[in-house]
Every structure is written in C-alpha cells, then in structure tokens.
Write a protein that holds these residues in place. Structure first.
Motif, short mmCIF file in Angstrom:
data_model
loop_
_atom_site.label_atom_id
_atom_site.label_comp_id
_atom_site.label_asym_id
_atom_site.label_seq_id
_atom_site.Cartn_x
_atom_site.Cartn_y
_atom_site.Cartn_z
N TYR A 59 0.84 -1.19 0.00
CA TYR A 59 0.00 0.00 0.00
C TYR A 59 0.88 1.24 0.00
CZ TYR A 59 -3.74 -3.17 1.50
OH TYR A 59 -4.64 -4.20 1.59
N MET A 62 0.59 5.98 4.40
CA MET A 62 -0.53 6.77 4.89
C MET A 62 -0.12 8.25 4.99
SD MET A 62 -3.25 4.90 5.41
CE MET A 62 -4.16 6.06 6.43
N PHE A 73 -6.08 7.13 13.34
CA PHE A 73 -5.60 5.93 12.64
C PHE A 73 -4.92 4.99 13.62
CE2 PHE A 73 -2.08 3.70 10.53
CZ PHE A 73 -2.78 3.00 9.57
N ASP A 189 -15.39 -0.27 4.89
CA ASP A 189 -14.36 -0.93 5.69
C ASP A 189 -13.05 -1.10 4.93
OD1 ASP A 189 -16.15 -1.38 7.94
OD2 ASP A 189 -17.13 -2.86 6.66
N ARG A 190 -12.83 -0.28 3.93
CA ARG A 190 -11.62 -0.41 3.12
C ARG A 190 -10.37 -0.18 3.94
NH1 ARG A 190 -11.50 2.95 -2.32
NH2 ARG A 190 -11.81 4.63 -0.79
N LEU A 191 -10.39 0.83 4.82
CA LEU A 191 -9.22 1.11 5.66
C LEU A 191 -9.01 -0.01 6.67
CD1 LEU A 191 -6.93 2.94 6.54
CD2 LEU A 191 -8.54 4.21 7.98
N ARG A 194 -7.34 -2.87 4.91
CA ARG A 194 -5.91 -2.60 4.73
C ARG A 194 -5.14 -2.92 6.00
NH1 ARG A 194 -2.61 2.77 2.69
NH2 ARG A 194 -0.78 2.44 4.01
N ILE A 195 -5.63 -2.44 7.13
CA ILE A 195 -4.94 -2.66 8.40
C ILE A 195 -4.90 -4.14 8.75
CG2 ILE A 195 -5.04 -2.20 10.88
CD1 ILE A 195 -6.26 0.54 10.19
#
Length: 204
Positions: A59, A62, A73, A189-191, A194-195
């Motif tokens: 990715y 950030m 975050f 819930d895309r973030l 990623r996490i």
C-alpha cells in the motif's frame, strides 16, 4: 453465540496510555504460513525445494493532514489488533462446532451439544467481551462477518434459532449496535481491510 456479547462493550474510550501499551492477545491465531512442495526438483545435480510465500500486500504510505487524523488511525490499528484474534478464534470455534454436529446422529444430541457449547462460551468469553470498549465491540461484530463469511446474527440464528437471534439483536440495539452488520472491504471498511491485511502480513 458469544459474539453477541460484544454488545456489552463499555462506552469508555481508551486513553493515550492504553493506546501505547502492548496488546494482550487471547491466542496467537494470526500466523504467517509458508507452504513447501513435498517433492523437490532436480536442478544441475542439486535437489531444490520450492516454497510458496504468503501474499504480501503493498500500500502507499498513509498521509495525515494533522495529528488528530494520525491519532485516529493509530487508535483504529490498536482496536483491530485487540479484536482480530477474537474474530479468528470465532471462525475456528464455528468450524469445530459444525464438525462435531455432523457426527451427532440425533437432533436431541445436537441440541444438547449446542446448549453445552453456549454455556461454555459465555463462561469463558463474557468477561473478555465486557472489557472491550464500545468501538471495539462494534468492530468485532464486523470482523466476525469477515472471518466467518456470515454475520453474527446469522450465526446465532443457525445454532439457536430465529427467536434467540432476534432477542440478541434487540439486546444489541439497546447499545446502538447491530448483529446484522456486514463487512464491506471495498467500501466503508476499506481502511480496516488494509490494516487487517498488514497485521496478518506482519507489517503492523
């Protein structure tokens, strides 16, 4: 089942001290698996084993407009690390319960097993669920859907029936939560996705 008790999560948010403290994991269910072909190949007189490494997500870094965004975050990362092992444990327990039920010949034996499992889960996990914050409880409901490919409501309904599932759903609504919440890795819930993937890959 026990996932419905996430509605009992506390309303208090975590402070900075807790955010920076190490996360206590229920069990190390998040592991990196490396596969190896059983049969090696011969290459220039040498036996060579072939390994398949797990997918490594990549990715862009950030970018935060201010400290407030970065703190938000970091808090999300903390919360996911807190509840992701529970969601993965729910998947394992769900699979185990299905496997046991398939071996039981009668409905009476299956019902008795489900009752026993429910009591054991409540006794074991209710204290942990009550220690979760409100945000962590709602996040756990979504991650259970991610791991089990069905919502908490559907899981409860499958094992305990529609009446009990509705009861737990109404109970969750009193805390402004919903067992019917689904996980949307391409949308809201895309973030989170990623996490989660970065945690699974050992990047976070």
């Amino acid at each position: 089942m026990w996932c419905s008790t996430s509605a009992w999560a506390q309303y208090e948010d975590i402070d900075d001290a807790e955010l920076n403290a190490p996360v206590e994991r229920v069990h190390s269910y998040i592991e990196t698996t490396i596969y190896r072909y059983v049969e090696p190949e011969m290459y220039m007189g040498e036996l060579i084993y072939t390994y398949i490494l797990p997918e490594l997500p990549v990715y862009p870094p950030m970018k935060f407009r201010n400290q407030r965004e970065q703190k938000k975050f970091n808090r999300l990362v903390y919360n996911i690390k807190k509840v992701l092992p529970l969601a993965k444990q729910a998947r394992l327990m769900l699979m185990e319960t299905y496997e046991v039920l398939e071996t039981l010949p009668t409905k009476e034996e299956k019902d008795a097993h489900i009752v026993a499992v429910e009591k054991d889960l409540k006794r074991t996990f209710t204290p942990q669920m009550k220690k979760l914050t409100y945000s962590q409880g709602k996040l756990l409901i979504k991650l259970i859907d991610r791991e089990c490919h069905q919502s908490s409501f559907e899981i409860v309904q499958a094992f305990l029936g529609p009446t009990r599932a509705t009861f737990y759903q109404v109970f969750a609504w009193t805390f402004k939560a919903s067992l019917k919440k689904t996980y949307d890795p391409e949308g809201d819930d895309r973030l989170v996705e990623r996490i989660v993937r970065q945690i699974e890959a050992g990047q976070l």
